[in-house]
Design a protein around this motif. Structure first.
Motif: not given
Lengths: 176, 188
Positions: A125-131
């Motif tokens: 989820a972090s990767a999705i939000v930051i990307t």
């Protein structure tokens, strides 16, 4: 100002105690708090601060003092650092005492196994939000994809990947 | 909380408060892109504060607890050898240099953010940082690829946090106990 500092302290103390599986799991909640709820910065600015923190040496939660500085200057640095690193450190201190006693109990392994998928989900989820915040045009999407592929499939040093991304970004190709 | 005796453990004498500070200070100074491998080198191989098994055991504890692994590790090691002063020395040593560096970078960014060249540079840097995070997520999720239960829990987590942007606390309070319960059913 005092109100802002108290709010910062409460947010980061909560994040401190919720950061199961390391710092990256709490990035979406941190972004939700500072961008969506308190409007201290845009999602793009948050992404930029996260990138700066990744380029600095040390533990990967250096985005915390940086957010504090951005919101409230040096008192913000102090408040966010204490709030983020204090509560989890207290828990660690107490847990160290109990650790030896429960080391070989089966329930500890069950709890650990149960937390693995949650951690994996939170980091994804972090990767999705930051990307989503950082790769907003074809140039930056290309850089994110190249770095993701390179660092997944090879043992390239993360700092080298960041430097390559910065140099590619410097050309301005694919960015407005 | 007083220090737990470090008898029968270290190759060398237990580090004092100053040595703890310096050890973690250098770690913070040099630990680009992940401190953990360097932490093991410093504590086990170079300074002999812990044996390899003790390091792995402490790391297991620190991964299990909330907070950054290496942050918790510095607290645990400081506490183990020198009690509360040791814990303070270790964590301060670890974050002093990185905090100064990151604020310095923030000042530079804040001053030149409007310059198109700097904007492009940080655009590329941010995208690369996002790419690193994608890679980290893939590496953490990869061992779960044949674990249907784990994938379902992980997917629910992604939906809740990244898609519906639900708050973390209720999400964790729902999914963590559910996942642990399902594991204990699976095990029995």
């Amino acid at each position: 100002m005092t109100g802002t500092l108290v709010t910062l302290a409460l947010i980061f103390a909560e994040l401190s105690l919720l950061a199961f599986g390391g710092g990256n799991t709490i990035l979406p909640e941190m972004q939700r708090q500072v961008v969506d709820i308190h409007h201290w910065m845009t999602a793009q600015e948050f992404g930029a601060l996260f990138a700066l923190a990744q380029a600095a040496p040390g533990p990967n939660m250096m985005v915390v003092p940086l957010v504090g500085w951005h919101v409230a200057g040096f008192s913000g640095v102090l408040v966010t650092s204490l709030a983020k690193f204090g509560p989890s450190s207290l828990v660690t201190g107490f847990a160290l005492r109990l650790w030896e006693r429960f080391k070989d109990r089966p329930w500890r392994r069950t709890v650990q196994a149960g937390l693995v998928p949650v951690t994996a989900g939170l980091v994804t989820a972090s990767a999705i939000v930051i990307t989503h915040a950082s790769a907003s045009n074809w140039g930056t999407i290309l850089i994110a994809a190249m770095v993701a592929i390179a660092t997944t499939t090879s043992r390239i040093h993360p700092l080298l990947a960041l430097a390559a991304g910065a140099v590619l970004g410097l050309t301005g190709i694919g960015q407005p | 909380m007083d220090a737990i005796p470090a008898a029968q453990t270290a190759k060398h004498d237990a580090p004092d408060v100053g040595e703890l500070f310096m050890g973690f200070f250098i770690l913070g100074l040099t630990g680009f892109g992940g401190v953990l491998p360097l932490a093991r080198h410093m504590m086990v191989e170079k300074r002999g504060w812990l044996t390899g098994a003790e390091f792995t055991d402490l790391l297991g504890l620190c991964q299990f607890l909330p907070g950054g692994n290496i942050i918790n590790m510095s607290v645990a090691v400081g506490l183990k050898f020198r009690g509360i002063p040791g814990a303070f020395a270790s964590i301060l040593g670890l974050i002093a240099v990185p905090t100064a560096v990151v604020i310095g970078l923030g000042v530079i960014y804040g001053r030149f953010a409007d310059d198109p060249v700097v904007r492009h540079l940080f655009g590329g840097l941010a995208a690369a940082a996002a790419g690193l995070l994608i890679s980290t997520a893939i590496k953490i999720a990869w061992p779960l690829r044949r674990d249907v239960l784990g994938l379902v829990i992980g997917a629910l987590c992604v939906l809740a946090i990244a898609v519906f942007r639900l708050p973390l606390l209720p999400t964790l309070l729902t999914l963590a106990p559910l996942s642990i319960l399902l594991r204990s059913r699976q095990a029995s």
